[in-house]
Design a protein around this motif. Structure first.
Motif, mmCIF file in Angstrom:
data_model
loop_
_atom_site.group_PDB
_atom_site.id
_atom_site.type_symbol
_atom_site.label_atom_id
_atom_site.label_comp_id
_atom_site.label_asym_id
_atom_site.label_seq_id
_atom_site.Cartn_x
_atom_site.Cartn_y
_atom_site.Cartn_z
ATOM 1 N N LEU A 13 0.826 -1.200 0.000
ATOM 2 C CA LEU A 13 0.000 0.000 0.000
ATOM 3 C C LEU A 13 0.865 1.256 0.000
ATOM 4 O O LEU A 13 1.934 1.280 0.620
ATOM 5 C CB LEU A 13 -0.906 0.019 1.229
ATOM 6 N N PRO A 14 0.408 2.309 -0.673
ATOM 7 C CA PRO A 14 1.157 3.569 -0.620
ATOM 8 C C PRO A 14 0.956 4.243 0.732
ATOM 9 O O PRO A 14 0.034 3.908 1.480
ATOM 10 C CB PRO A 14 0.496 4.388 -1.740
ATOM 11 N N ALA A 15 1.815 5.185 1.038
ATOM 12 C CA ALA A 15 1.617 5.985 2.248
ATOM 13 C C ALA A 15 0.348 6.818 2.074
ATOM 14 O O ALA A 15 0.078 7.336 0.988
ATOM 15 C CB ALA A 15 2.817 6.887 2.477
ATOM 16 N N TYR A 16 -0.436 6.910 3.124
ATOM 17 C CA TYR A 16 -1.640 7.738 3.069
ATOM 18 C C TYR A 16 -1.919 8.314 4.446
ATOM 19 O O TYR A 16 -1.545 7.734 5.469
ATOM 20 C CB TYR A 16 -2.849 6.943 2.563
ATOM 21 N N SER A 17 -2.556 9.460 4.457
ATOM 22 C CA SER A 17 -2.930 10.098 5.714
ATOM 23 C C SER A 17 -4.301 10.738 5.531
ATOM 24 O O SER A 17 -4.488 11.611 4.670
ATOM 25 C CB SER A 17 -1.909 11.159 6.113
ATOM 26 N N LEU A 18 -5.268 10.284 6.321
ATOM 27 C CA LEU A 18 -6.637 10.780 6.235
ATOM 28 C C LEU A 18 -7.057 11.305 7.610
ATOM 29 O O LEU A 18 -6.221 11.674 8.417
ATOM 30 C CB LEU A 18 -7.549 9.658 5.722
ATOM 31 N N THR A 19 -8.350 11.331 7.876
ATOM 32 C CA THR A 19 -8.864 11.837 9.145
ATOM 33 C C THR A 19 -9.826 10.819 9.735
ATOM 34 O O THR A 19 -10.704 10.313 9.028
ATOM 35 C CB THR A 19 -9.605 13.174 8.937
ATOM 36 N N ASN A 20 -9.660 10.518 11.027
ATOM 37 C CA ASN A 20 -10.549 9.524 11.632
ATOM 38 C C ASN A 20 -11.782 10.175 12.255
ATOM 39 O O ASN A 20 -11.984 11.391 12.166
ATOM 40 C CB ASN A 20 -9.796 8.652 12.643
ATOM 41 N N GLN A 21 -12.605 9.354 12.883
ATOM 42 C CA GLN A 21 -13.886 9.820 13.434
ATOM 43 C C GLN A 21 -13.709 10.807 14.581
ATOM 44 O O GLN A 21 -14.661 11.495 14.956
ATOM 45 C CB GLN A 21 -14.740 8.621 13.883
ATOM 46 N N GLN A 22 -12.523 10.905 15.122
ATOM 47 C CA GLN A 22 -12.241 11.878 16.180
ATOM 48 C C GLN A 22 -11.700 13.190 15.620
ATOM 49 O O GLN A 22 -11.363 14.101 16.391
ATOM 50 C CB GLN A 22 -11.224 11.283 17.167
ATOM 51 N N GLY A 23 -11.607 13.272 14.285
ATOM 52 C CA GLY A 23 -11.065 14.475 13.660
ATOM 53 C C GLY A 23 -9.552 14.522 13.698
ATOM 54 O O GLY A 23 -8.946 15.576 13.443
ATOM 55 N N GLN A 24 -8.929 13.392 14.006
ATOM 56 C CA GLN A 24 -7.471 13.325 14.108
ATOM 57 C C GLN A 24 -6.859 12.766 12.825
ATOM 58 O O GLN A 24 -7.461 11.919 12.158
ATOM 59 C CB GLN A 24 -7.074 12.446 15.284
ATOM 60 N N GLN A 25 -5.675 13.225 12.501
ATOM 61 C CA GLN A 25 -4.953 12.691 11.358
ATOM 62 C C GLN A 25 -4.617 11.225 11.626
ATOM 63 O O GLN A 25 -4.138 10.868 12.699
ATOM 64 C CB GLN A 25 -3.673 13.491 11.125
ATOM 65 N N PHE A 26 -4.894 10.394 10.656
ATOM 66 C CA PHE A 26 -4.696 8.958 10.846
ATOM 67 C C PHE A 26 -4.428 8.324 9.486
ATOM 68 O O PHE A 26 -5.095 8.628 8.500
ATOM 69 C CB PHE A 26 -5.939 8.322 11.469
ATOM 70 N N GLY A 27 -3.444 7.425 9.455
ATOM 71 C CA GLY A 27 -3.125 6.790 8.174
ATOM 72 C C GLY A 27 -2.149 5.642 8.303
ATOM 73 O O GLY A 27 -2.051 5.002 9.357
ATOM 74 N N ALA A 28 -1.419 5.409 7.219
ATOM 75 C CA ALA A 28 -0.535 4.250 7.144
ATOM 76 C C ALA A 28 0.516 4.257 8.254
ATOM 77 O O ALA A 28 0.870 3.204 8.788
ATOM 78 C CB ALA A 28 0.135 4.213 5.771
ATOM 79 N N ALA A 29 1.013 5.430 8.602
ATOM 80 C CA ALA A 29 2.047 5.504 9.645
ATOM 81 C C ALA A 29 1.521 5.026 10.989
ATOM 82 O O ALA A 29 2.246 4.388 11.767
ATOM 83 C CB ALA A 29 2.566 6.933 9.760
ATOM 84 N N ASN A 30 0.256 5.307 11.280
ATOM 85 C CA ASN A 30 -0.343 4.866 12.547
ATOM 86 C C ASN A 30 -0.545 3.360 12.595
ATOM 87 O O ASN A 30 -0.635 2.767 13.675
ATOM 88 C CB ASN A 30 -1.693 5.540 12.756
ATOM 89 N N LEU A 31 -0.630 2.743 11.419
ATOM 90 C CA LEU A 31 -0.900 1.308 11.337
ATOM 91 C C LEU A 31 0.354 0.485 11.109
ATOM 92 O O LEU A 31 0.288 -0.739 11.077
ATOM 93 C CB LEU A 31 -1.906 1.044 10.203
ATOM 94 N N ARG A 32 1.499 1.154 10.933
ATOM 95 C CA ARG A 32 2.736 0.421 10.744
ATOM 96 C C ARG A 32 3.022 -0.440 11.972
ATOM 97 O O ARG A 32 2.933 0.011 13.098
ATOM 98 C CB ARG A 32 3.883 1.393 10.508
ATOM 99 N N GLY A 33 3.330 -1.693 11.740
ATOM 100 C CA GLY A 33 3.567 -2.625 12.832
ATOM 101 C C GLY A 33 2.314 -3.320 13.316
ATOM 102 O O GLY A 33 2.378 -4.136 14.244
ATOM 103 N N LYS A 34 1.157 -3.006 12.693
ATOM 104 C CA LYS A 34 -0.111 -3.625 13.068
ATOM 105 C C LYS A 34 -0.718 -4.356 11.867
ATOM 106 O O LYS A 34 -0.707 -3.846 10.740
ATOM 107 C CB LYS A 34 -1.117 -2.565 13.535
ATOM 108 N N THR A 35 -1.241 -5.537 12.107
ATOM 109 C CA THR A 35 -2.078 -6.204 11.114
ATOM 110 C C THR A 35 -3.456 -5.547 11.182
ATOM 111 O O THR A 35 -3.938 -5.221 12.263
ATOM 112 C CB THR A 35 -2.201 -7.699 11.432
ATOM 113 N N TYR A 36 -4.072 -5.319 10.004
ATOM 114 C CA TYR A 36 -5.416 -4.734 10.056
ATOM 115 C C TYR A 36 -6.310 -5.235 8.932
ATOM 116 O O TYR A 36 -5.838 -5.741 7.914
ATOM 117 C CB TYR A 36 -5.377 -3.212 10.090
ATOM 118 N N ILE A 37 -7.609 -5.106 9.176
ATOM 119 C CA ILE A 37 -8.640 -5.486 8.214
ATOM 120 C C ILE A 37 -9.381 -4.219 7.806
ATOM 121 O O ILE A 37 -9.805 -3.443 8.668
ATOM 122 C CB ILE A 37 -9.617 -6.506 8.828
#
Length: 220
Positions: A58-82
């Protein structure tokens, strides 16, 4: 020495010659080694056949989560996710997809933060953080490990289409007040290095498999 002779010696309390005892001992050692080698080969083959393919990074990406916080690939690095893809005003398939993700959440609760869940909206113009937060609450999402992502359409669409290889059509009004967006309906399993490892249908069989495969990745 024949078996009969050896038996006769045993009956008389006479042990077989040392050479014969050593030969038998080495025979059983060799047989045990062969068995272990065959068993190990079978286990390795089974693991190789069941190993998940590494499909796309996956490419690097940065979006916004339900709390209005920046969230993306960097936050998920080291985590398996669905990941899955919905929009909150969807009148058809999205409620079913979200209920299936809730099922995944419950069946993997013991994994805690080692397995994350991520929902991408395909209608980011409507699905603001506030709307996504209400949607998460409606379905009982555990937002300590499940994030709902939105952002500018120009940022969200490339992530879904080019990154996750999922379809994302244009918003159309099918009837007054009824919006439809054709989009991918499969779940995507991503490993802790950001590689897609599988696409899964939201069926009983698909959910069973993605939960099993996710557990396998977490335990590796």
């Amino acid at each position: 020495m024949s078996s009969a002779a050896e038996s006769s010696l045993s009956e008389r309390g006479v042990a077989p010659p040392p050479t014969e005892r050593r030969s038998k001992r080495w025979f059983w050692i060799a047989a045990a080694l062969v068995f272990l080698a065959l068993f190990s080969a079978r286990v390795l083959l089974a693991r190789r056949l069941s190993a998940l393919p590494t499909l796309v990074e996956l490419p690097a990406y940065s979006l916004t989560n339900q709390q209005g916080q920046q969230f993306g690939a960097a936050n998920l690095r080291g985590k398996t996710y669905i990941a899955d893809f919905v929009f909150t005003s969807c009148p058809s398939v999205c409620p079913r997809l979200t209920k299936r993700m809730v099922e995944v959440q419950e069946r993997t609760r013991d994994l805690g933060d080692t397995l994350r869940l991520v929902t991408f909206t395909v209608d980011p113009e409507t699905d603001t953080p506030d709307v996504l937060r209400a949607y998460a609450q409606k379905y009982g999402a555990d937002t300590s490990r499940w994030d709902f992502l939105t952002g500018q359409l120009g940022d969200v669409e490339p992530v879904i289409v080019k990154g996750f290889k999922m379809m994302m059509g244009k918003k159309t009004e099918t009837t007054p007040g009824m919006i439809e967006i054709v989009h991918g309906e499969r779940f995507v399993l991503v490993d802790d290095k950001g590689f897609i490892r599988g696409f899964y249908e939201a069926t009983d069989e698909g959910i069973e498999k993605i939960v099993r495969d996710a557990r396998s990745l977490v335990s590796d």
